[in-house]
Motif scaffolding. Sequence first.
Motif, PDB file in Angstrom:
ATOM      1  N   LEU A 284       0.821  -1.210   0.000  1.00 46.64           N
ATOM      2  CA  LEU A 284       0.000   0.000   0.000  1.00 46.64           C
ATOM      3  C   LEU A 284       0.855   1.259   0.000  1.00 46.64           C
ATOM      4  O   LEU A 284       0.553   2.226  -0.713  1.00 46.64           O
ATOM      5  N   ILE A 285       1.906   1.269   0.815  1.00 45.86           N
ATOM      6  CA  ILE A 285       2.777   2.451   0.867  1.00 45.86           C
ATOM      7  C   ILE A 285       3.414   2.698  -0.489  1.00 45.86           C
ATOM      8  O   ILE A 285       3.461   3.840  -0.978  1.00 45.86           O
ATOM      9  N   ASP A 286       3.898   1.633  -1.124  1.00 51.29           N
ATOM     10  CA  ASP A 286       4.490   1.790  -2.459  1.00 51.29           C
ATOM     11  C   ASP A 286       3.460   2.314  -3.450  1.00 51.29           C
ATOM     12  O   ASP A 286       3.754   3.195  -4.268  1.00 51.29           O
ATOM     13  N   PHE A 287       2.246   1.781  -3.378  1.00 53.20           N
ATOM     14  CA  PHE A 287       1.200   2.154  -4.345  1.00 53.20           C
ATOM     15  C   PHE A 287       0.831   3.628  -4.239  1.00 53.20           C
ATOM     16  O   PHE A 287       0.745   4.323  -5.262  1.00 53.20           O
ATOM     17  N   VAL A 288       0.603   4.111  -3.027  1.00 53.61           N
ATOM     18  CA  VAL A 288       0.107   5.487  -2.879  1.00 53.61           C
ATOM     19  C   VAL A 288       1.198   6.537  -2.990  1.00 53.61           C
ATOM     20  O   VAL A 288       0.893   7.736  -3.079  1.00 53.61           O
ATOM     21  N   THR A 289       2.462   6.137  -2.995  1.00 54.57           N
ATOM     22  CA  THR A 289       3.541   7.132  -3.078  1.00 54.57           C
ATOM     23  C   THR A 289       4.110   7.292  -4.480  1.00 54.57           C
ATOM     24  O   THR A 289       4.951   8.166  -4.707  1.00 54.57           O
ATOM     25  N   VAL A 290       3.659   6.490  -5.414  1.00 56.70           N
ATOM     26  CA  VAL A 290       4.130   6.624  -6.792  1.00 56.70           C
ATOM     27  C   VAL A 290       3.332   7.711  -7.500  1.00 56.70           C
ATOM     28  O   VAL A 290       2.107   7.607  -7.648  1.00 56.70           O
ATOM     29  N   ASP A 291       4.019   8.757  -7.904  1.00 57.34           N
ATOM     30  CA  ASP A 291       3.384   9.880  -8.616  1.00 57.34           C
ATOM     31  C   ASP A 291       2.225  10.478  -7.832  1.00 57.34           C
ATOM     32  O   ASP A 291       1.243  10.937  -8.421  1.00 57.34           O
ATOM     33  N   ALA A 292       2.327  10.469  -6.489  1.00 63.35           N
ATOM     34  CA  ALA A 292       1.256  11.055  -5.680  1.00 63.35           C
ATOM     35  C   ALA A 292       1.504  12.542  -5.482  1.00 63.35           C
ATOM     36  O   ALA A 292       2.626  12.983  -5.269  1.00 63.35           O
TER      37      ALA A 292
END
Length: 299
Positions: A284-292
């Motif tokens: 989840l951390i990886d998902f929401v921090t990409v191009d956020a």
Amino acid sequence: MVGPGVSLADPARWLRYNRGMPRTDSYSGLFGADGTRVQRKKAIPEVPAEPGLVVEDPASGFCGAVVTIDVREVTLEDRHGKRRIFPLRPAGFLFEGQLATLVKPAPRVQAGARSASGSVRVAGLKARTARASRIWVEGIHDASLLETVWGHDLRVEGIVVEPLHGVHDLAAAVRDFGPAPHRKLGILVDHLVAGTMETRQAASVAGPHVMVTGHPFVDVWEAVKPAAVGIRAWPQIPRGTDWKTGVCEALRWGEPADGARRVLGAVKSFRDLDSSLIGAVEQLIDFVTVDAAVDTDPR
């Protein structure tokens, strides 16, 4: 005759001969000078008195969890919230039904460059402005665990964790949030196994800007390793019984609020958690921090 030129009729010569012979059995140390058997005492184990460790004072029968400890005494709290102070004596307590000596835990080795999640710690960290993306969890206990283990990482990345208080109407909550490429949503769900309501809810909202992960346990408490809270295994709770309530009754922890203090207080790092929870949160951390993007939404 027992040897060349040695006869039992000559005790002195027989003894001298016998001393030089190899012996297959030795009883050295088994008997005292008076011929009685020496009683060997069983070694009493030393148990580090980590907070939350449950022990019993055999003299009074008081059973409770360790609250504090110093070099002279330990404070225990029973399931009713009553506290008592006991001196630290050798073999002074019962741990898992056996005599044990409580000792002050060794200071935790500071990882220095590592956070509780195992990531590289950023020296002199100042939390960055919150991103528009969010991570949702089911309740405050889930949020507390994430803060304990991943709090440093979340502040580095500027990610806010929000409790949902259940996923019964997850689709409506996701619609209100309005996921977008710059505003991603990661959702951590308990009991994410095939055929459950949680799995159906997750499938209904997953998309390019929404990721749902989880663990197989009924409650996030169960994702904490039993050894971390001083038990051998989490008890089996009958279906239809509130899981936290059933656990507290089975372990004599009092009310769920008392159990929460034990469980959440016992978690110090990712090593205290099951790998399924660790993997789910990291995704989840990886998902929401990409191009956020940084959050400029006043909501």
